[in-house]
Each structure stands twice: as C-alpha cells, then as structure tokens.
Write an enzyme that holds these catalytic residues in place. Structure first.
Site, PDB file in Angstrom:
ATOM      1  N   LYS A   4       0.837  -1.205   0.000  1.00  0.00           N
ATOM      2  CA  LYS A   4       0.000   0.000   0.000  1.00  0.00           C
ATOM      3  C   LYS A   4       0.874   1.258   0.000  1.00  0.00           C
ATOM      4  O   LYS A   4       0.613   2.218  -0.731  1.00  0.00           O
ATOM      5  CB  LYS A   4      -0.944  -0.009   1.209  1.00  0.00           C
ATOM      6  CG  LYS A   4      -2.057  -1.034   1.068  1.00  0.00           C
ATOM      7  CD  LYS A   4      -2.857  -1.225   2.345  1.00  0.00           C
ATOM      8  CE  LYS A   4      -3.805  -2.417   2.182  1.00  0.00           C
ATOM      9  NZ  LYS A   4      -4.568  -2.735   3.401  1.00  0.00           N
TER      10      LYS A   4
ATOM     11  N   GLN B 272      -5.169  -1.306   9.602  1.00  0.00           N
ATOM     12  CA  GLN B 272      -4.843  -2.580   8.944  1.00  0.00           C
ATOM     13  C   GLN B 272      -5.383  -3.754   9.770  1.00  0.00           C
ATOM     14  O   GLN B 272      -5.064  -3.886  10.944  1.00  0.00           O
ATOM     15  CB  GLN B 272      -3.317  -2.692   8.757  1.00  0.00           C
ATOM     16  CG  GLN B 272      -2.878  -3.941   8.018  1.00  0.00           C
ATOM     17  CD  GLN B 272      -3.351  -3.992   6.567  1.00  0.00           C
ATOM     18  OE1 GLN B 272      -3.350  -2.995   5.854  1.00  0.00           O
ATOM     19  NE2 GLN B 272      -3.775  -5.151   6.121  1.00  0.00           N
TER      20      GLN B 272
ATOM     21  N   ASP C 152     -11.416   2.619   3.764  1.00  0.00           N
ATOM     22  CA  ASP C 152     -11.721   1.190   3.619  1.00  0.00           C
ATOM     23  C   ASP C 152     -13.234   0.946   3.547  1.00  0.00           C
ATOM     24  O   ASP C 152     -13.670  -0.168   3.266  1.00  0.00           O
ATOM     25  CB  ASP C 152     -11.158   0.402   4.817  1.00  0.00           C
ATOM     26  CG  ASP C 152      -9.865  -0.343   4.458  1.00  0.00           C
ATOM     27  OD1 ASP C 152      -9.551  -0.424   3.261  1.00  0.00           O
ATOM     28  OD2 ASP C 152      -9.190  -0.830   5.386  1.00  0.00           O
TER      29      ASP C 152
END
Ligand code: NDP
Length: 288
Positions: A51, A95, A118
């Site tokens: 990422k 994460q 997200d």
C-alpha cells in the site's frame, strides 16, 4: 481469456497519478493516507508495504503509525481521534486483522466516516446499502472495475458470490443487485451453510469466489462460458519454489479455465486491483 488485473491496475494507477497531480496542486500538498498497523502479522506487513509503495507511485503521502501488539484500545482510539482532527490527513486505514484483545468493529467506528477509505464504518456501509455509496471497500470496487473494463454487462445476469465477508462478498452482493451503473444483476450470496453449492455455482453467468480455501470451486461446478473472479489468496506448499510455497486462489484454475470465458489468475487478478482502488478512495477522500 485471462483477465489481466495486473495490467488493468497499472492503467488505473497511471490515471490516478495524473489525477493526484491536479489534486496536489489544488491543495498545495499531496493527499495524505495514514495507515495504522498494530503488531507484526507477516501478511499485514506485506500488505502495508504494498500500500505504501502504491502511495509513493501515484504521489500520495503514505504515513505508517506502528503500535506494539500489546497496545490498548484507548491508545488506538486516541491516535485515530488525533488523525480525525488533523485537517491534513485525508484517509485513515486500520490494517486488519488486529491482535485478539482488540475489538476491530469498535475501533473502526472511531474513524471519521469522511476519512474511512476502507469503507468499513457503519455510516459508510449504510450509505452503500441505501444506494448512495461514499467509500466502497477496495476489493469489491476493484472487482466492479475489472468487470467494467472487460466490457461485461451485469444487467439481468445471474451472479453467484461464494463468501459473505464484510469486506468482499456482502458489499459486492449489495452493489451488483442494486440499481446503480452496471448492476441490476440477480445475485445469490452463498456461504458455508449453503446446501449443494454446485446447484448455484453451475447457474452463474458471473461467479465470484472469496472463501479463503483453495479448490472451493473446480471446473465441474462452473457453467460453460461463465466469467470467474477468484478473490482468494492461499499459500500452498511447493518445493519447486525457492520460498517453498506458491500462491493459489480459491478456484482450481486449471480445470476452471477450460469452462470459463474469462477468468482472473492468482496472483495478478483481484489483488493488484484492490491496492489501486484503495488509492482511488484516498483520492476521493480529498474531495470530502
Ligand atoms: P472470510 O475469510 O472473512 O470469509 C470467508 C467466507 O467464505 C465466509 O462467508 C464463509 O462462510 C465462506 N466459506 C468458506 N468456505 C466455504 C465453502 N467451502 N463453501 C461456501 N462458502 C464458504 O473471507 P474474505 O472475503 O475476507 O477472504 C477470503 C479470501 O480472499 C482469503 O483468501 C483472503 O486472503 C482473500 N482476500 C483477497 C483480497 C485481494 O485483494 N485479492 C482482499 C480480501 C481478501 P461463513 O460466513 O458461513 O463462515
């Protein structure tokens, strides 16, 4: 035909690079993605590295905050809130998975929904369900983009999704069965309690598999001419490889490719699209 997610994602990353140049000159700074990593799960380390690499490539400022695996919920909550208040932070990503003692559902809710790249906060899921999405989780978004760029029309077709996770199957089922652009499909969402899975998969014009176990689907379960999207990433032992393993999806590729008209490989299918679409969500976050 192989659906080349690697190439398609490269094209998207190129498009994003120029979009982000424009945003950067308008804002007077680069878009800012803050990634929070707790503990040292080896797979998470790899994903975070990828990422950050993608951020660098498209011109996003990617910043990593690391916490020890023993970090408390209060510490994470306070860090998220600080980032919510920082006007220069556009996107915040926690994460997953988190160490067992932390409640991911609870911590995600602390993220400002306008920074939730997200798309996992209740507010963003609610918007998605109501047909007015803000941030769509990156994997479903990537799958939709693959389908669009391959020129596949979903209207009126039978889509079967195997796996109902919050980050893949469930949001995808909502989008594809909705009334938005390139949707209006008839969607069946299968899971581990589905009886006679083959009865459903063999009716699919588009079959999407996200179960997390290799060989959930093989060629005999697929309708001739179907489009097959394999989300899974599984490590299996392979002594011919230097690493001692290789990556495979949830679909038995060799038997499936003899039936499918289009199929994604693993690796090089959905994976790179997920990263590219996260970058797209960061770009969107600068406009909110
Ligand atoms: P989860 O592991 O959260 O859930 C798996 C789902 O599959 C569950 O709904 C489960 O049913 C269902 N399932 C499991 N086995 C079967 C079976 N034999 N038949 C029918 N349904 C089954 O899924 P994720 O979506 O998070 O991840 C799935 C895979 O995708 C993993 O390999 C993950 O690494 C990969 N992944 C890849 C991404 C990428 O970018 N390429 C992104 C995200 C995930 P039930 O609900 O009943 O338990």
């Amino acid at each position: 035909m192989l659906i080349d997610g690697k190439q398609i994602s490269k094209n998207i990353m190129e498009e994003l690079s120029s979009e982000i140049k424009t945003i950067t000159s308008k804002l007077g700074r680069a878009p800012y993605l803050s990634i929070i990593l707790i503990g040292n799960n080896p797979a998470s380390e790899v994903y975070v590295r990828e990422k950050l690499k993608a951020c660098k490539y498209v011109g996003i400022f990617g910043n990593l905050t690391r916490f020890d695996s023993s970090a408390s919920e209060e510490e994470i909550e306070s860090d998220i809130k600080k980032k919510n208040d920082n006007k220069d932070v556009d996107g915040i990503l926690l994460q997953l998975p988190l160490p067992d003692h932390l409640d991911s559902e609870k911590l995600i809710e602390f993220i400002d929904p306008n920074k939730d790249v997200d798309g996992l906060t209740t507010e963003n899921i609610g918007l998605l369900v109501s047909g007015n999405p803000r941030f769509v989780p990156a994997t479903p978004l990537g799958i939709i983009e693959l389908i669009n760029r391959m020129g596949v029309e979903l209207k009126g077709r039978n889509v079967v999704i195997v796996g109902r996770s919050k980050i893949v199957g469930r949001p995808l089922s909502i989008i594809m069965s909705g009334k938005g652009a390139n949707s209006n499909a008839t969607v069946t969402l299968c899971h581990s309690w589905t009886s006679n899975l083959i009865d459903f998969t063999s009716q699919a014009d588009v079959l999407i598999v996200s179960t997390g176990s290799a060989n959930t689907i093989n060629g005999s379960m697929i309708k001739k001419g179907a489009i097959v999207i394999d989300v899974g990433i599984n490590k299996i032992e392979d002594q011919t490889k230097k690493s001692g393993y290789r990556l495979v999806g949830d679909v038995d590729f060799d038997s499936a490719k003899t039936k499918a008209s289009m199929i994604t490989p693993v690796p090089g299918g959905v994976g790179p699209m997920t990263i590219a679409m996260l970058m797209k969500n960061v770009s969107l976050s600068t406009q909110l």
